[in-house]
Design a protein around this motif. Structure first.
Motif, PDB file in Angstrom:
ATOM      1  N   ASP A   1       0.827  -1.209   0.000  1.00  0.00           N
ATOM      2  CA  ASP A   1       0.000   0.000   0.000  1.00  0.00           C
ATOM      3  C   ASP A   1       0.860   1.257   0.000  1.00  0.00           C
ATOM      4  O   ASP A   1       0.528   2.252  -0.664  1.00  0.00           O
ATOM      5  CB  ASP A   1      -0.922   0.007   1.220  1.00  0.00           C
ATOM      6  CG  ASP A   1      -2.030  -1.025   1.130  1.00  0.00           C
ATOM      7  OD1 ASP A   1      -2.211  -1.613   0.041  1.00  0.00           O
ATOM      8  OD2 ASP A   1      -2.709  -1.252   2.149  1.00  0.00           O
ATOM      9  N   GLN A   2       1.947   1.212   0.738  1.00  0.00           N
ATOM     10  CA  GLN A   2       2.820   2.378   0.808  1.00  0.00           C
ATOM     11  C   GLN A   2       3.574   2.608  -0.509  1.00  0.00           C
ATOM     12  O   GLN A   2       3.770   3.747  -0.927  1.00  0.00           O
ATOM     13  CB  GLN A   2       3.802   2.231   1.975  1.00  0.00           C
ATOM     14  CG  GLN A   2       3.167   2.425   3.347  1.00  0.00           C
ATOM     15  CD  GLN A   2       2.176   1.331   3.687  1.00  0.00           C
ATOM     16  OE1 GLN A   2       2.455   0.147   3.481  1.00  0.00           O
ATOM     17  NE2 GLN A   2       1.021   1.710   4.193  1.00  0.00           N
ATOM     18  N   VAL A   3       3.998   1.522  -1.151  1.00  0.00           N
ATOM     19  CA  VAL A   3       4.624   1.664  -2.470  1.00  0.00           C
ATOM     20  C   VAL A   3       3.632   2.275  -3.452  1.00  0.00           C
ATOM     21  O   VAL A   3       3.962   3.215  -4.196  1.00  0.00           O
ATOM     22  CB  VAL A   3       5.133   0.299  -2.989  1.00  0.00           C
ATOM     23  CG1 VAL A   3       5.637   0.428  -4.429  1.00  0.00           C
ATOM     24  CG2 VAL A   3       6.244  -0.234  -2.096  1.00  0.00           C
ATOM     25  N   SER A   4       2.405   1.777  -3.458  1.00  0.00           N
ATOM     26  CA  SER A   4       1.384   2.312  -4.350  1.00  0.00           C
ATOM     27  C   SER A   4       1.125   3.789  -4.085  1.00  0.00           C
ATOM     28  O   SER A   4       0.972   4.590  -5.019  1.00  0.00           O
ATOM     29  CB  SER A   4       0.076   1.526  -4.183  1.00  0.00           C
ATOM     30  OG  SER A   4       0.228   0.204  -4.622  1.00  0.00           O
ATOM     31  N   GLU A   5       1.084   4.159  -2.805  1.00  0.00           N
ATOM     32  CA  GLU A   5       0.848   5.562  -2.447  1.00  0.00           C
ATOM     33  C   GLU A   5       1.981   6.454  -2.928  1.00  0.00           C
ATOM     34  O   GLU A   5       1.749   7.536  -3.485  1.00  0.00           O
ATOM     35  CB  GLU A   5       0.691   5.678  -0.934  1.00  0.00           C
ATOM     36  CG  GLU A   5       0.379   7.081  -0.450  1.00  0.00           C
ATOM     37  CD  GLU A   5       0.244   7.169   1.066  1.00  0.00           C
ATOM     38  OE1 GLU A   5       0.015   8.292   1.570  1.00  0.00           O
ATOM     39  OE2 GLU A   5       0.371   6.132   1.740  1.00  0.00           O
ATOM     40  N   ALA A   6       3.209   6.000  -2.741  1.00  0.00           N
ATOM     41  CA  ALA A   6       4.359   6.794  -3.173  1.00  0.00           C
ATOM     42  C   ALA A   6       4.381   6.946  -4.691  1.00  0.00           C
ATOM     43  O   ALA A   6       4.628   8.039  -5.227  1.00  0.00           O
ATOM     44  CB  ALA A   6       5.651   6.140  -2.689  1.00  0.00           C
TER      45      ALA A   6
ATOM     46  N   PHE B   1      12.209  -4.180   1.342  1.00  0.00           N
ATOM     47  CA  PHE B   1      12.076  -3.819  -0.072  1.00  0.00           C
ATOM     48  C   PHE B   1      11.001  -2.764  -0.269  1.00  0.00           C
ATOM     49  O   PHE B   1      11.129  -1.885  -1.135  1.00  0.00           O
ATOM     50  CB  PHE B   1      11.789  -5.067  -0.905  1.00  0.00           C
ATOM     51  CG  PHE B   1      13.026  -5.836  -1.264  1.00  0.00           C
ATOM     52  CD1 PHE B   1      13.889  -5.368  -2.245  1.00  0.00           C
ATOM     53  CD2 PHE B   1      13.352  -7.009  -0.602  1.00  0.00           C
ATOM     54  CE1 PHE B   1      15.046  -6.065  -2.571  1.00  0.00           C
ATOM     55  CE2 PHE B   1      14.504  -7.709  -0.919  1.00  0.00           C
ATOM     56  CZ  PHE B   1      15.364  -7.234  -1.908  1.00  0.00           C
ATOM     57  N   ALA B   2       9.939  -2.823   0.511  1.00  0.00           N
ATOM     58  CA  ALA B   2       8.922  -1.773   0.434  1.00  0.00           C
ATOM     59  C   ALA B   2       9.514  -0.426   0.825  1.00  0.00           C
ATOM     60  O   ALA B   2       9.301   0.581   0.137  1.00  0.00           O
ATOM     61  CB  ALA B   2       7.739  -2.123   1.336  1.00  0.00           C
ATOM     62  N   ALA B   3      10.254  -0.393   1.931  1.00  0.00           N
ATOM     63  CA  ALA B   3      10.850   0.865   2.387  1.00  0.00           C
ATOM     64  C   ALA B   3      11.852   1.402   1.373  1.00  0.00           C
ATOM     65  O   ALA B   3      11.899   2.610   1.106  1.00  0.00           O
ATOM     66  CB  ALA B   3      11.517   0.655   3.743  1.00  0.00           C
ATOM     67  N   MET B   4      12.662   0.511   0.797  1.00  0.00           N
ATOM     68  CA  MET B   4      13.629   0.960  -0.211  1.00  0.00           C
ATOM     69  C   MET B   4      12.927   1.467  -1.458  1.00  0.00           C
ATOM     70  O   MET B   4      13.322   2.480  -2.050  1.00  0.00           O
ATOM     71  CB  MET B   4      14.594  -0.173  -0.553  1.00  0.00           C
ATOM     72  CG  MET B   4      15.531  -0.535   0.574  1.00  0.00           C
ATOM     73  SD  MET B   4      16.815  -1.736   0.104  1.00  0.00           S
ATOM     74  CE  MET B   4      15.827  -3.216  -0.206  1.00  0.00           C
ATOM     75  N   GLY B   5      11.855   0.766  -1.882  1.00  0.00           N
ATOM     76  CA  GLY B   5      11.113   1.227  -3.042  1.00  0.00           C
ATOM     77  C   GLY B   5      10.482   2.591  -2.817  1.00  0.00           C
ATOM     78  O   GLY B   5      10.548   3.482  -3.679  1.00  0.00           O
ATOM     79  N   VAL B   6       9.873   2.770  -1.652  1.00  0.00           N
ATOM     80  CA  VAL B   6       9.281   4.069  -1.328  1.00  0.00           C
ATOM     81  C   VAL B   6      10.361   5.150  -1.297  1.00  0.00           C
ATOM     82  O   VAL B   6      10.172   6.250  -1.836  1.00  0.00           O
ATOM     83  CB  VAL B   6       8.539   3.998   0.017  1.00  0.00           C
ATOM     84  CG1 VAL B   6       8.132   5.399   0.488  1.00  0.00           C
ATOM     85  CG2 VAL B   6       7.308   3.108  -0.099  1.00  0.00           C
ATOM     86  N   ALA B   7      11.504   4.846  -0.688  1.00  0.00           N
ATOM     87  CA  ALA B   7      12.584   5.824  -0.617  1.00  0.00           C
ATOM     88  C   ALA B   7      13.054   6.241  -2.003  1.00  0.00           C
ATOM     89  O   ALA B   7      13.264   7.431  -2.280  1.00  0.00           O
ATOM     90  CB  ALA B   7      13.750   5.256   0.187  1.00  0.00           C
ATOM     91  N   GLU B   8      13.243   5.269  -2.892  1.00  0.00           N
ATOM     92  CA  GLU B   8      13.689   5.593  -4.249  1.00  0.00           C
ATOM     93  C   GLU B   8      12.690   6.512  -4.943  1.00  0.00           C
ATOM     94  O   GLU B   8      13.081   7.485  -5.608  1.00  0.00           O
ATOM     95  CB  GLU B   8      13.863   4.303  -5.064  1.00  0.00           C
ATOM     96  CG  GLU B   8      14.968   3.385  -4.587  1.00  0.00           C
ATOM     97  CD  GLU B   8      16.354   3.870  -4.966  1.00  0.00           C
ATOM     98  OE1 GLU B   8      16.481   4.935  -5.609  1.00  0.00           O
ATOM     99  OE2 GLU B   8      17.331   3.173  -4.603  1.00  0.00           O
TER     100      GLU B   8
END
Length: 358
Positions: A7-12, A119-126
């Motif tokens: 959900d967080q990746v999608s939001e970012a 991986f979610a946190a890294m994806g959001v960060a990128e």
């Protein structure tokens, strides 16, 4: 505890795409992205590669680099690149949502692996950081939700002292901004949690996000056996948060949750009271949920953690104290190779001291 996941990746990604679509008619090739040496176009393409690379690694549980690139079809315009950002973001979201909690895949920084949350946190960060870079290059405003930024900081920047503004703290931590009272950052990396394997267990490093939840009475994101987590684990989580909030937390010298490999259930906590001192000595402590005692888990985990620590150049000895009345714990620490040393420690001499030398 709010998860860091699909959900967080999608939001970012949605926030990034919405902003970038407002400027697809601009020149992305001829303008550098913020402080980067890359153009805005190359930076946008890099977001796509990162998202696809993370999705691929997590989907196949990759033990190392997966050697591929992403190439846009000839003639792809800026709007098409945004389409690819959304597509690769959806792939990472799907990989995260379908990956079991215990699955880990390769990432080099710094302990060679990450789980789905990492991986979610890294994806959001990128996505957040490189969207910022593009926006800065094109002279447009961008500020992502503070909760996304906090989620990144408390999962993959455990060594960074939190600040009152999560977005500005993340920008500072990655060399993109300034914070009052803090020196500029010129080199940086994020830090996924350390996992140490034992025979029947894995010792899983606790992030500040998980520690905060444990301290507050939650599960820390782990599935515990009945009766867990035990009081000592919650106390240790409080120590992690105190160090994190002071900016002195070193994640490999914090708390680990002991997770059974057979069923993924957490059975206890073990860890250090802080980093090694100037003499190379570190203090260690542990507890188990009552239903997991008497099965050798604590001894197994202590051997694994001690072996990891004493293999390092900066550790010369490990130290622990055990209540005189706690005979089972004395057996655990003795079986793990620790030796009782002379002299009483603790209030009124109510504890024995144990030591293990490198």
């Amino acid at each position: 505890m709010r998860d860091m996941g699909g959900d967080q990746v999608s939001e970012a990604v949605a926030g990034s795409a919405a902003l970038l679509r407002t400027v697809t008619g601009r020149d992305w090739e001829g303008v550098n992205a913020g402080r980067l040496d890359w153009s805005c176009r190359r930076t946008a393409e890099h977001i796509c590669l990162d998202l696809l690379m993370y999705a691929g690694r997590l989907a196949v549980r990759a033990p190392g680099y997966v050697p591929f690139e992403i190439v846009m079809t000839h003639g792809t315009d800026n709007a098409g690149v945004v389409d690819v950002i959304e597509t690769t973001g959806a792939l990472l979201t799907a990989a995260i949502r379908t990956a079991p909690r215990e699955v880990r895949a390769f990432h080099p920084a710094p302990f060679r692996s990450a789980n789905r949350e990492g991986f979610a946190a890294m994806g959001v960060a990128e996505v957040l950081l490189h969207t910022h870079d593009i926006a800065e290059g094109l002279g447009i405003a961008y500020e992502p939700p503070a909760e996304l930024c906090e989620g990144v900081l408390t999962r993959i920047f455990p060594h960074v002292r939190p600040g009152p503004d999560h977005w500005r703290t993340l920008l500072w931590a990655t060399g993109r901004g300034e914070l009052p009272g803090r020196a500029p950052v010129t080199e940086w990396t994020w830090s996924n949690n350390l996992v140490i394997a034992a025979e029947r267990l894995t010792l899983q490093g606790v992030t500040p996000a998980a520690a905060a939840d444990l301290r507050a009475g939650g599960t820390g994101g782990f599935e515990w056996i009945e009766g867990g987590p035990f009081e000592g684990t919650r106390d240790a989580a409080g120590m992690v948060m105190k160090a994190y909030e002071a900016g002195v937390h070193r994640p490999e010298w914090g708390l680990f949750v002991l997770v059974r490999t057979a069923d993924g259930r957490a059975v206890g906590g073990m860890g250090f009271h802080g980093a090694p001192d100037e003499e190379g000595r570190a203090e260690i402590g542990y507890d188990l949920v009552e239903g997991a005692r008497g099965q050798g888990y604590a001894t197994e985990a202590l051997r694994a953690l001690a072996g990891w620590a004493l293999a390092r150049d900066d550790v010369k000895s490990l130290f622990a104290t055990v209540d005189r009345a706690n005979v089972p714990s004395q057996g655990v620490i003795s079986r793990a190779g620790f030796t009782r040393v002379s002299g009483d420690l603790g209030q009124d001499g109510e504890q024995y001291a144990y030591e293990l030398l490198s």
